[in-house]
Design a protein around this motif. Structure first.
Motif, PDB file in Angstrom:
ATOM      1  N   ARG A  19       0.829  -1.114  -0.009  1.00 48.41           N
ATOM      2  CA  ARG A  19       0.030  -0.117   0.032  1.00 48.41           C
ATOM      3  C   ARG A  19       0.810   1.111  -0.070  1.00 48.41           C
ATOM      4  N   TRP A  20       0.488   2.150  -0.879  1.00 46.11           N
ATOM      5  CA  TRP A  20       1.324   3.616  -0.840  1.00 46.11           C
ATOM      6  C   TRP A  20       0.333   4.296   0.160  1.00 46.11           C
ATOM      7  N   ASN A  21       1.137   5.081   1.041  1.00 46.71           N
ATOM      8  CA  ASN A  21       0.616   5.958   1.938  1.00 46.71           C
ATOM      9  C   ASN A  21       1.039   7.494   1.496  1.00 46.71           C
ATOM     10  N   PRO A  22      -0.066   8.133   0.698  1.00 47.83           N
ATOM     11  CA  PRO A  22       0.421   9.475   0.092  1.00 47.83           C
ATOM     12  C   PRO A  22       0.608  10.424   1.374  1.00 47.83           C
ATOM     13  N   ARG A  23      -0.105  10.367   2.416  1.00 48.33           N
ATOM     14  CA  ARG A  23       0.143  11.294   3.523  1.00 48.33           C
ATOM     15  C   ARG A  23       1.471  11.351   4.100  1.00 48.33           C
ATOM     16  N   GLY A  24       1.793  10.069   4.317  1.00 51.58           N
ATOM     17  CA  GLY A  24       3.363   9.882   4.873  1.00 51.58           C
ATOM     18  C   GLY A  24       4.333   9.783   3.838  1.00 51.58           C
TER      19      GLY A  24
END
Length: 106
Positions: free
Chosen positions: A31-36
């Motif tokens: 999963r890519w976490n755009p916020r982090g």
């Protein structure tokens, strides 16, 4: 002791795959976490997750701190920047220049 790159999909969409490590099949969920601004990975076997949310960063062994969990591969799983820059995977380089590599235990 064999070492190889685990091919991953070059996308920021969540994706799952199964890979053979040291003779056993493991389920990997990315999963890519755009916020982090980072990738994370779940790992397990036979539909059961052993460890959730392993942050994919350039360290010696991504699984080292989780060795007490059941059903983890016995080898070393790590991120490698093929340009030798110790860059963490991001939304544009994961699976291309920055790869997931595994070194077998035997």
């Amino acid at each position: 002791m064999a070492e190889f790159i685990i091919p991953v999909t070059e996308t920021t969409d969540p994706f799952d795959q199964q890979v053979e490590l040291d003779g056993l099949f493991y389920d990997l969920a990315f999963r890519w976490n755009p916020r982090g601004n980072h990738w994370s990975m779940d790992i397990g076997r036979d539909g059961a997750v052993s460890v959730y949310g392993i942050k994919l960063v350039s360290i010696d062994d991504l699984l080292e701190q989780y060795r007490r969990a059941e059903d983890l591969p016995p080898g070393t799983l790590f991120i490698e920047d093929l340009d030798g820059l110790d860059t963490d995977p991001n939304d544009t380089n994961f699976g291309d220049r920055v790869v997931l590599r595994y070194t077998e235990a035997v």
